[in-house]
Write a protein that holds these residues in place. Structure first.
Motif, PDB file in Angstrom:
ATOM      1  N   THR A 197       0.841  -0.900   0.003  1.00 52.24           N
ATOM      2  CA  THR A 197       0.378   0.317  -0.143  1.00 52.24           C
ATOM      3  C   THR A 197       0.568   1.067   0.302  1.00 52.24           C
ATOM      4  O   THR A 197       0.111   2.499  -0.386  1.00 52.24           O
ATOM      5  CB  THR A 197      -0.884  -0.105   1.457  1.00 52.24           C
ATOM      6  N   LEU A 198       2.701   1.362  -0.550  1.00 52.30           N
ATOM      7  CA  LEU A 198       3.131   2.019   0.618  1.00 52.30           C
ATOM      8  C   LEU A 198       3.621   2.285  -0.908  1.00 52.30           C
ATOM      9  O   LEU A 198       4.063   1.706  -2.070  1.00 52.30           O
ATOM     10  CB  LEU A 198       4.561   2.316   1.481  1.00 52.30           C
ATOM     11  N   ASP A 254       6.816   8.181   1.269  1.00 48.67           N
ATOM     12  CA  ASP A 254       5.073   8.645   1.130  1.00 48.67           C
ATOM     13  C   ASP A 254       4.272   9.101   2.281  1.00 48.67           C
ATOM     14  O   ASP A 254       4.351   8.806   3.812  1.00 48.67           O
ATOM     15  CB  ASP A 254       4.516   6.945   0.695  1.00 48.67           C
ATOM     16  N   GLU A 255       3.599  10.589   2.043  1.00 50.74           N
ATOM     17  CA  GLU A 255       3.246  10.809   3.006  1.00 50.74           C
ATOM     18  C   GLU A 255       1.740  10.682   3.221  1.00 50.74           C
ATOM     19  O   GLU A 255       0.601  11.661   4.327  1.00 50.74           O
ATOM     20  CB  GLU A 255       3.226  12.714   2.752  1.00 50.74           C
ATOM     21  N   VAL A 300       0.307   8.251   3.753  1.00 49.70           N
ATOM     22  CA  VAL A 300       0.109   6.904   4.920  1.00 49.70           C
ATOM     23  C   VAL A 300      -1.125   7.332   6.645  1.00 49.70           C
ATOM     24  O   VAL A 300      -0.535   8.308   7.201  1.00 49.70           O
ATOM     25  CB  VAL A 300       1.321   6.196   4.821  1.00 49.70           C
ATOM     26  N   PHE A 301      -1.248   6.186   6.550  1.00 47.60           N
ATOM     27  CA  PHE A 301      -2.024   6.144   8.201  1.00 47.60           C
ATOM     28  C   PHE A 301      -0.816   6.479   9.488  1.00 47.60           C
ATOM     29  O   PHE A 301      -1.176   7.112  10.137  1.00 47.60           O
ATOM     30  CB  PHE A 301      -2.748   4.771   8.473  1.00 47.60           C
ATOM     31  N   TYR A 302       0.073   5.823   9.511  1.00 42.17           N
ATOM     32  CA  TYR A 302       0.843   5.592  10.728  1.00 42.17           C
ATOM     33  C   TYR A 302       1.265   6.697  10.526  1.00 42.17           C
ATOM     34  O   TYR A 302       2.328   6.519  11.547  1.00 42.17           O
ATOM     35  CB  TYR A 302       2.182   3.905  10.426  1.00 42.17           C
ATOM     36  N   LYS A 303       1.958   7.353   9.800  1.00 38.18           N
ATOM     37  CA  LYS A 303       2.599   9.040  10.406  1.00 38.18           C
ATOM     38  C   LYS A 303       1.673   9.929  10.465  1.00 38.18           C
ATOM     39  O   LYS A 303       1.937  10.982  10.676  1.00 38.18           O
ATOM     40  CB  LYS A 303       3.430   8.988   9.054  1.00 38.18           C
ATOM     41  N   LEU A 304       0.570   9.835  10.427  1.00 38.25           N
ATOM     42  CA  LEU A 304      -0.276  10.781  11.192  1.00 38.25           C
ATOM     43  C   LEU A 304      -0.308  10.794  12.661  1.00 38.25           C
ATOM     44  O   LEU A 304       0.247  10.557  13.423  1.00 38.25           O
ATOM     45  CB  LEU A 304      -1.921  10.280  10.798  1.00 38.25           C
ATOM     46  N   PRO A 305      -0.885  11.912  13.179  1.00 43.31           N
ATOM     47  CA  PRO A 305      -0.597  12.368  14.934  1.00 43.31           C
ATOM     48  C   PRO A 305      -1.406  11.422  15.241  1.00 43.31           C
ATOM     49  O   PRO A 305      -2.523  10.969  15.050  1.00 43.31           O
ATOM     50  CB  PRO A 305      -1.405  13.722  14.922  1.00 43.31           C
TER      51      PRO A 305
END
Length: 450
Positions: free
Chosen positions: A118-119, A124-125, A127-132
Motif C-alpha cells: 500500500t506504500l 509517502d506522506e 499514509v495512516f501510520y504517519k498521522l498524529p
C-alpha cells in the motif's frame, strides 16, 4: 400461512438491509476523516467475498460484495513499512520472518508484505501510520461513533416519533367470566364465576379516575391495587359520558407464579414453582403510543450501551452458557448474546406477528437500534483486529513519543502492530468459534418472541 411466511421473509430481508446500512455508515465513519486527513484510501467495500459491483472515483474503489455481513476500507500504511534488513532478506516477497521461521513468524512477515504494497515510496506522506495520534484515534473512532449516532436516530424515531406503548386508565373490554388459566378454552362455562368488573357494571370506554379513594393516572396503579386485594372489596370511581360513577367489586383470588428480579420463576426446595394469590376482576385497558421528549432517544441509546457492555465483557462466559443450553436443551438467557442469524429470526417474527403495523415497525426499529449499539460497543473492545485495538496501538505510540520528548530522547520508531498478528490470529479464531456456537444455538435452540 403464505402471508405469514412472506412477512417473515420480509422481516429477515429488512434486517439484512438494515445491517448493510449500519456497516456502510460504520465504514463511512472511517472513510470521511481518513480522506479529510489526507490518507490514501484504496477501497471502500460493503460485504465480503466476490465483488458484485464496484466503481472507482478518484483513488478509491467503491463497491459491494456478495455477503453483506461486514465491510472494510483499505488505508495506505496502516502499519509502518518493513525494516530494511527484513525487506532485503526476503526478495520477491519470500516468506521469512524471524530466524528459524515458524507459523506465526510467517504470518507477521505476510502482514508486513501486504502492508508494504500500500506504500508508494518510503517518503509517502499519505499514509495512516504517519498521522498524529489524535488523527489516528479519530479515524478509528469514526466507525463505532457512526453506529452510536445511527442508534440514537433510530431510538429517537422510535420513542419521539412513534412513542412508547402505555396502558391508559381507559377500559377497552370487560370479560363476562373468569376462566381458569389451565382450562384450555376461551368460552365461558356454566361453572365459571362472573367477572367482578362485569358484575359491578363496568363498561368499555369507562375511564378509571380513582381506586379506594386515591386518584390514579396510570393503569399500573389500578392494576397494583387489584392484584394486592384478592377477595377484598375495592371501590373504583370511573368517568362515563362525562359523569363520575362509583363501582364496587371484589377481585377473585387466583394463583400466580412468583418470579425474581430477572423474571425467572422461583422454585421451592423440591423444585416446584412458588405461587401467590393475586386478585383479578376481568377487564382490559386501552393501550396507546405516547411520544417521549426528544432527549429520550439519546438516553435510551446510552442506557443500551451500558447493558450491552455488561454482556460484551462477559462474552466468553455468556457464549459458554449458550453452548451448554444448546447441548442440554435448556432455556437460554433472554438477555444473552445473539448471532446475526438470531437477529434475523427475531426480525422475521416481528414482521410475521399479528400485531398492528405500527407495533411491528416499532419492534424492527428497536431491534436495529440495539444491533447498532452492539456494533458500537463490540468494535471498541481493545483487541486487534477491532477498532479498539487500533486505538490502543495509536495511544501507545503517543505515550512512547511523549515519554521520549519529556526525557529529551530521540523520537522512537512507530509502533509496529504487525508484531501483534499472532494475538490478532488468536482473537479472530476465538470470535469465529463463539460466532459458530451462537449461530448453532440460534438455529437449534433459538430465542423467540412468539
Amino acid at each position: 400461512m403464505r402471508v405469514s411466511v412472506l412477512a417473515f421473509v420480509i422481516g429477515v430481508v429488512l434486517l439484512v438491509v438494515g445491517l448493510a446500512v449500519s456497516i456502510a455508515l460504520h465504514e463511512l465513519g472511517h472513510l470521511v476523516p481518513a480522506k479529510k486527513f489526507g490518507v490514501r484510501v484504496g477501497q471502500y467495500m460493503i460485504g465480503f467475498g466476490p465483488t458484485i459491483w464496484s466503481r472507482r472515483i478518484g483513488s478509491t474503489e467503491y463497491g459491494f460484495k456478495a455477503i453483506p455481513l461486514g465491510g472494510y476500507i483499505s488505508m495506505a500504511g496502516m502499519y509502518p513499512p518493513s525494516p530494511k534488513d527484513t525487506a532485503r532478506a526476503v526478495p520477491g516477497r519470500q516468506r521469512a520472518g524471524r530466524a528459524g521461521g515458524g507459523f506465526f513468524a510467517t504470518m507477521v512477515q505476510d502482514a508486513r508484505a501486504a502492508n508494504d504494497e500500500t506504500l508508494l515510496t518510503d517518503e509517502d506522506e499519505h499514509v495512516f501510520y504517519k498521522l498524529p495520534v489524535f488523527k489516528r484515534v479519530v479515524i478509528m473512532l469514526g466507525g463505532p461513533v457512526m453506529n452510536l449516532l445511527f442508534a440514537i436516530v433510530l431510538f429517537a424515531i422510535l420513542l419521539s416519533g412513534i412513542g412508547v406503548q402505555t396502558a391508559t386508565t381507559t377500559v377497552s373490554s370487560v370479560s363476562e367470566c373468569i376462566i381458569p388459566a389451565d382450562a384450555g378454552r376461551t368460552e365461558c362455562g356454566a361453572d365459571d364465576p362472573v367477572a367482578p368488573a362485569a358484575a359491578a357494571g363496568m363498561q368499555p370506554g369507562d375511564v378509571v379516575v380513582a381506586v379506594n379513594g386515591r386518584p390514579v393516572e396510570t393503569f399500573a396503579e389500578v392494576f397494583e391495587v387489584i392484584q394486592n386485594s384478592p377477595a377484598q372489596q375495592i371501590s373504583l370511581v370511573v368517568e362515563r359520558d362525562g359523569s363520575p360513577r362509583t363501582l364496587t367489586m371484589t377481585p377473585i383470588a387466583v394463583p400466580r407464579a412468583v418470579t425474581d428480579d430477572a423474571g425467572r420463576v422461583v422454585t421451592d426446595a423440591n423444585g416446584a414453582p412458588v405461587t401467590e394469590q393475586v386478585g383479578i376482576v376481568g377487564m382490559r385497558q386501552e393501550v396507546e403510543y405516547l411520544r417521549q421528549p426528544i432527549w429520550a432517544g439519546p438516553a435510551a441509546a446510552i442506557e443500551n450501551v451500558g447493558a450491552v457492555s455488561g454482556i460484551i465483557w462477559q462474552l466468553p462466559v455468556k457464549v459458554y452458557e449458550t453452548g451448554v443450553s444448546l447441548f442440554t436443551g435448556g432455556e437460554r438467557d433472554p438477555n444473552g448474546p445473539l448471532s446475526v442469524v438470531g437477529a434475523g429470526r427475531l426480525s422475521g417474527e416481528v414482521a410475521a406477528s399479528d400485531a398492528p403495523i405500527l407495533n411491528r415497525v416499532a419492534g424492527f426499529l428497536g431491534l436495529l437500534a440495539s444491533l447498532n449499539v452492539a456494533l458500537f460497543v463490540f468494535n471498541l473492545v481493545p483487541l486487534l483486529p477491532l477498532d479498539g485495538g487500533h486505538i490502543v496501538v495509536a495511544l501507545w505510540d503517543g505515550i512512547k513519543r511523549t515519554w521520549a520528548k519529556v526525557f529529551r530522547r530521540p523520537p522512537p520508531k512507530p509502533v509496529d502492530a504487525t508484531k501483534l498478528v499472532p494475538v490478532t490470529f488468536v482473537v479472530v479464531i476465538a470470535l469465529i468459534g463463539m460466532g459458530a456456537i451462537l449461530i448453532l444455538a440460534d438455529i437449534f435452540n433459538p430465542l423467540t418472541i412468539l
